[in-house]
Design an enzyme around this catalytic site. Structure first.
Site, PDB file in Angstrom:
ATOM      1  N   CYS A  11      30.737  33.173  35.310  1.00 57.09           N
ATOM      2  CA  CYS A  11      31.538  33.690  36.427  1.00 57.09           C
ATOM      3  C   CYS A  11      32.076  32.491  37.188  1.00 57.09           C
ATOM      4  O   CYS A  11      31.294  31.674  37.695  1.00 57.09           O
ATOM      5  CB  CYS A  11      30.627  34.532  37.313  1.00 57.09           C
ATOM      6  N   ASN A  12      33.396  32.378  37.236  1.00 57.14           N
ATOM      7  CA  ASN A  12      33.992  31.246  37.956  1.00 57.14           C
ATOM      8  C   ASN A  12      33.705  31.319  39.446  1.00 57.14           C
ATOM      9  O   ASN A  12      33.499  30.297  40.097  1.00 57.14           O
ATOM     10  CB  ASN A  12      35.506  31.237  37.747  1.00 57.14           C
ATOM     11  N   HIS A  15      36.940  37.302  33.599  1.00 55.92           N
ATOM     12  CA  HIS A  15      37.494  38.627  33.277  1.00 55.92           C
ATOM     13  C   HIS A  15      38.880  38.508  32.610  1.00 55.92           C
ATOM     14  O   HIS A  15      39.267  39.373  31.837  1.00 55.92           O
ATOM     15  CB  HIS A  15      37.676  39.455  34.552  1.00 55.92           C
ATOM     16  N   CYS A  34      39.031  32.849  35.726  1.00 52.45           N
ATOM     17  CA  CYS A  34      38.108  33.973  35.950  1.00 52.45           C
ATOM     18  C   CYS A  34      37.764  34.507  34.564  1.00 52.45           C
ATOM     19  O   CYS A  34      38.657  34.703  33.736  1.00 52.45           O
ATOM     20  CB  CYS A  34      38.787  35.055  36.790  1.00 52.45           C
ATOM     21  N   GLU A  36      37.748  46.161  35.089  1.00 51.34           N
ATOM     22  CA  GLU A  36      36.487  46.911  35.188  1.00 51.34           C
ATOM     23  C   GLU A  36      36.735  48.418  35.047  1.00 51.34           C
ATOM     24  O   GLU A  36      35.873  49.142  34.568  1.00 51.34           O
ATOM     25  CB  GLU A  36      35.786  46.618  36.520  1.00 51.34           C
ATOM     26  N   ASP A  92      27.339  37.664  35.191  1.00 51.01           N
ATOM     27  CA  ASP A  92      28.660  37.793  35.817  1.00 51.01           C
ATOM     28  C   ASP A  92      28.608  39.028  36.713  1.00 51.01           C
ATOM     29  O   ASP A  92      27.618  39.763  36.715  1.00 51.01           O
ATOM     30  CB  ASP A  92      29.733  37.970  34.723  1.00 51.01           C
ATOM     31  N   SER A  93      29.697  39.274  37.429  1.00 48.85           N
ATOM     32  CA  SER A  93      29.752  40.487  38.251  1.00 48.85           C
ATOM     33  C   SER A  93      29.945  41.738  37.403  1.00 48.85           C
ATOM     34  O   SER A  93      29.715  42.842  37.886  1.00 48.85           O
ATOM     35  CB  SER A  93      30.915  40.369  39.241  1.00 48.85           C
TER      36      SER A  93
HETATM   37  N1  DGL Z   1      34.361  37.147  36.318  1.00 51.07           N
HETATM   38  C1  DGL Z   1      34.163  36.518  37.562  1.00 51.07           C
HETATM   39  C2  DGL Z   1      34.875  35.212  37.690  1.00 51.07           C
HETATM   40  O1  DGL Z   1      34.955  34.513  36.709  1.00 51.07           O
HETATM   41  C3  DGL Z   1      34.029  37.406  38.787  1.00 51.07           C
HETATM   42  C4  DGL Z   1      35.217  38.187  39.176  1.00 51.07           C
HETATM   43  C5  DGL Z   1      34.959  39.138  40.326  1.00 51.07           C
HETATM   44  O2  DGL Z   1      33.970  39.854  40.307  1.00 51.07           O
HETATM   45  O3  DGL Z   1      35.802  39.142  41.266  1.00 51.07           O
HETATM   46  O4  DGL Z   1      35.324  34.819  38.720  1.00 51.07           O
END
Ligand code: DGL
Length: 280
Positions: A75-76, A186, A184, A152, A12-13
């Protein structure tokens, strides 16, 4: 080592994919995992598709070298924008979170809200995936660009967070949704705030649980399930290991040992924002 005993790569990011990692660990207690958080490039959600694809490719290259037996885009944003583009470039199976989330959503409701990053909403992939399964349901998508930076930056408990979250949820509640998808990975970190704000009639869907079930099926199908007695999980990031260890403690329940990795060939500016002041 036989393929069965190799770890599963999860990326993921940042800390978002930990919500998927936890679901995977619960469903697959004999598997080892290698988690990569691309914290030098978070947030992904504001980046154009070609950058998200390029980052996904670099991370998959690195995972394949470790090696891993399967990769999970936890990560979506990557699943929405990069999965179809890069999947065929690698010989290991690569799974995303959108389809399991869409399948779970249509089992729950008829008026489905999706909260996600601007890139995921821009791709329209949740609407397409949901309507392909059931064209009769209605889909309402809202981009929430503030959520990832505040998660974050470890600021979920900040007093200003509920009003930032409500600004994004309000249009969905007013549209009369009966189901809300965390689009997402997160966002489940905000689940307490979100649950407190939403009326009880709205059911929450976390694709992580359904992704873990899909990964289990895929491992069985490919005869890749591990029978390990002592599986391990290792954590790697492209940014600061200390920052990741701090932000992940709440979700993991312990402070992980985190190692920094420099990914070769990433040509994108590492525009890591100062997340502590970006939003609040
Ligand atoms: N957690 C990620 C997602 O599911 C990435 C979110 C991001 O870095 O903007 O989209």
């Amino acid at each position: 080592m036989s393929s069965q005993n190799l770890p599963i790569g999860v990326f993921d990011s940042g800390v978002g994919g930990l919500t998927v990692l936890k679901a995977l660990q619960q469903k697959l207690p004999q598997e080892s995992f290698l988690y990569f958080g691309d914290t030098a490039h978070v947030p992904y959600g504001d980046r154009p598709p070609h950058e998200i694809q390029s980052l996904g490719r670099q991370i998959l290259d690195w995972l394949v070298q470790q090696p891993v037996k399967m990769a999970i885009m936890a990560c979506n944003t990557s699943s929405a924008v990069a999965l179809d583009v890069v999947r065929n470039e690698f010989s290991i199976p690569i799974l995303g979170v959108i389809l399991p989330g869409a399948k779970a959503a249509v089992k729950q409701g008829r008026r489905i809200g999706v909260i996600a990053t601007p890139a995921t909403v821009g791709s329209d992939c949740y609407r397409k995936a949901i309507l392909e399964i059931d064209p009769e349901v209605e889909v309402f998508q809202v981009a929430c660009p503030e959520f990832v930076p505040l998660i974050e930056a470890n600021r979920v408990a900040d007093p200003k967070t509920p009003s930032i979250v409500w600004n994004r949820l309000q249009p969905l509640v007013e549209a009369g949704i009966d189901t809300l998808v965390y689009g997402c990975t997160h966002y489940p970190h905000l689940s307490q705030v979100i649950q407190d704000l939403l009326p009880n009639r709205i059911t929450l869907v976390d694709p992580a649980v359904h992704m873990a079930a899909a990964a289990t099926q895929e491992l069985e199908l490919l005869n890749l399930k591990s029978g390990k007695r002592h599986p391990s999980t290792r954590f790697f990031v492209s940014g600061s290991p200390e920052q990741f260890a701090r932000s992940s403690r709440g979700c993991l329940g312990f402070t992980p040992e985190v190692r920094a990795v420099a990914l070769p060939g990433i040509s994108i500016e590492a525009a890591t924002p100062d997340l502590s002041t970006a939003i609040l």
